[in-house]
Write an enzyme that holds these catalytic residues in place. Structure first.
Site: not given
Lengths: 285, 314
Positions: B36, B57, B82, B108, B166
């Site tokens: 991603s 993370e 995150f 994102h 995204r």
């Protein structure tokens, strides 16, 4: 380039005499500097000072004249509130003058309440927020691996500190990456601010936990310099996995009224208490 | 308008591979989102310099800091939520405070995440990163600016945060575009009002200016992609030239880019300002375009606010 490592287990008797004297002097500086600061953490500094003195005077490859020497061994004080112990070990090993210790926590001082890499020579990385140091140590060790430097990385954690989740993320990663240049030391002094670790949030059994995470664990008396020297030597010989030295210690070690005392986790000794502490430790510095 | 659409994220992945070739000290970390975030491209090219830390993370930010402390140029990547939410304390304590050379590239960001809903729609990342000393904060407008920004920050020591989206976004720039940290790009000159936009709202700002022109209103359009350090000169100059400002961002209106502009105006050149952004609410699931409509991120809203700002001039 490969660096020469001394065998610090040779001439053990001589080293032990030297360390005994040095660690007592270090304890005097710790109580004195925290008294001068008017705040700070004597309990965890006194429980970890033997580990620090053994590391900085015998085990680690480092050069006070060149604090950023790329091949030096790295040190991470994950329990950053024990900074008085780290500063004392640095001063007694030539990074700065001992008298500077008395500037701890004062405005403009290079000796911050918690270690800052950009202020203090010899401090490899900044810490203070608990639970973060082991990840930093892994990053430094991976950096050494990528650069083909064979330095080792040492990281002292507090026992209450391993209640932080990030420690276990890091514990998992250290064995996943098979980081044998990493040696963590757990200062198992049994107490955290609010009480005994086992009463607040139990962390036992520690050894099988770390073993289950893929670590080699060495269980020792964290005030016994011989135990410490032999444990660090053993850690160097372990390949393919990280090592944890489970150092059983006493909070406030060396000062009768601070030993095992919750009160002196984060409280400075007053003048009267300082005088008594110094007399127990063989006089003023 | 007929825009060519392209995803920003490969701009990051491609730039990272270029950097890997140019600088042996470049390393990349990821937390189980290498596809991603497009860091999988770097993994393929330089597997020995790529670390996937799993779904962890906080640990990723710490390891990044440790690698930076040993002289590496570190790119750490995951979703904006995150990166800046989950690992805020690690970024603050282990990266920003010690001023370590870690570049956090988040994907994102914003409401256009869409179907994942509020738990994954990060509207406060710029606020969180902007208040950290030492941190540079960049929100590129498209694929090309993302690529150029990633290449540029690698040559600039110290912590940095870059946010990307995204969705596929309109291409604003071509290969000739020169990105400069801390320097906004004046896309179109105008006299009556300045529309200062960032990220995927830049194309909507351009379209709003076209519509305003039909009504005889001349709007200056600026892509303010560096949120920090602020381009103070551009903001003051825009205020003096046009006397009214509209800021446009896909971010909570509190402490985002619009606030950064307002701070400069208040200090140096107070003129009317209207802010277009996400109100102080959590998002919800939906298609990107529907969500942008529902939360006021529209050409119509920019036009309306431009007119209000102009009317507020003394």
């Amino acid at each position: 380039m490969p660096i020469e490592r001394n065998d610090y287990t040779e001439n053990l008797e001589g080293s032990l005499v030297e360390l005994k004297e040095a660690s007592t002097e270090a304890r005097r500086w710790i109580v004195k500097m925290i008294n001068a600061a008017g705040s700070g953490h004597p309990g965890g500094s006194l429980s970890s000072i033997d580990i620090l003195m053994v590391l900085f005077t015998k085990v680690m490859k480092h050069d006070p004249a060149d604090p950023t020497w790329p091949d030096r061994d790295r040190f991470v004080l994950s329990k950053g509130h024990a900074s008085p112990a780290l500063y004392t070990a640095l001063a007694m090993n030539g990074y700065f003058d001992r008298t500077e210790l008395l500037t701890l926590r004062k405005m403009g001082s290079r000796l911050q309440g918690h270690p800052s890499m950009n202020k203090t020579p010899g401090v490899d990385i900044s810490t203070g927020s608990l639970g973060q140091g082991l990840s930093l140590a892994i990053g430094m060790a991976l950096g050494g691996r990528l650069d083909r430097r064979d330095y080792r990385v040492y990281c002292i954690m507090g026992d209450g500190e391993i209640q932080e989740g990030q420690i276990w993320e890091a514990a998992m990663a250290a064995s996943h990456y098979k980081i044998d240049s990493l040696c963590a030391i757990l200062d198992r002094n049994q107490l955290q601010i609010d009480g005994p670790t086992e009463k607040i949030m139990s962390i036992e059994p520690i050894q099988p936990k770390f073993e289950a995470f893929g670590w080699h664990v060495i269980n020792i008396n964290g005030h016994d310099h011989k135990d410490l020297l032999l444990a660090f030597k053993e850690a160097e010989s372990i390949k393919g996995k990280p090592t944890l030295i489970l150092a059983n210690t006493v909070k406030g070690k060396g000062v009768s009224f601070m030993e095992g005392s919750l009160n002196f986790h984060g409280k400075a000794p007053n003048e009267e208490e300082l005088e008594q502490a110094l007399s127990e430790l063989g006089g003023d510095v | 308008m007929d825009w060519e659409l392209k995803n920003m994220r490969p701009g990051f992945g491609e730039a990272l591979v270029e950097l890997g070739k140019k600088y042996p000290q470049v390393v990349a970390l990821n937390a189980d989102l290498s596809g991603s975030t497009t860091t999988a491209m770097f993994e393929k090219a330089y597997p020995e310099r790529f670390f996937n830390v799993g779904i962890a993370e906080q640990n990723m930010m710490g390891i990044s800091a440790g690698l930076a402390a040993t002289g590496h140029i570190v790119f750490a990547s995951t979703f904006a939520m995150f990166a800046t939410g989950r690992a805020y304390d690690q970024i603050r304590q282990s990266i920003a405070y010690p001023k370590l050379n870690v570049k956090i590239v988040a994907t994102h960001a914003g409401i256009t995440v869409g179907g994942d809903g509020a738990s994954h729609q990060m509207h406060e990342d710029l606020a969180l990163m902007r208040v950290l000393p030492h941190m540079k904060v960049i929100a590129p407008a498209d694929y090309m600016e993302t690529k150029k920004a990633v290449l540029k920050v690698a040559e600039t020591p110290g912590p940095c945060y870059i946010r990307t989206a995204r969705t596929n976004t309109p291409m604003i720039y071509d290969e000739d575009y020169k990105f400069r940290i801390g320097k906004a790009d004046i896309i179109k000159e105008g006299d009556d009002v300045t529309i200062i936009a960032m990220g995927l709202m830049v194309s909507k700002a351009i379209e709003a200016a076209e519509e305003l022109k039909k009504e005889g209103i001349s709007a200056r359009v600026v892509n303010n992609s560096t949120i920090k350090p602020r381009d103070k000169n551009m903001i003051i100059d825009s205020a003096r030239r046009t006397g009214a400002i509209v800021t446009v961002e896909e971010h909570n209106m509190i402490v985002g880019m619009g606030s950064a502009v307002a701070e400069v105006l208040a200090d140096y050149e107070p003129v009317p300002q209207r802010r277009v952004g996400i109100p102080d609410v959590f998002g919800e699931s939906g298609e990107s375009e529907e969500l942008m409509q529902a939360y006021g991120l529209t050409i119509e809203n920019i036009i309306e606010n431009a007119k209000i700002a102009i009317a507020m001039k003394r």
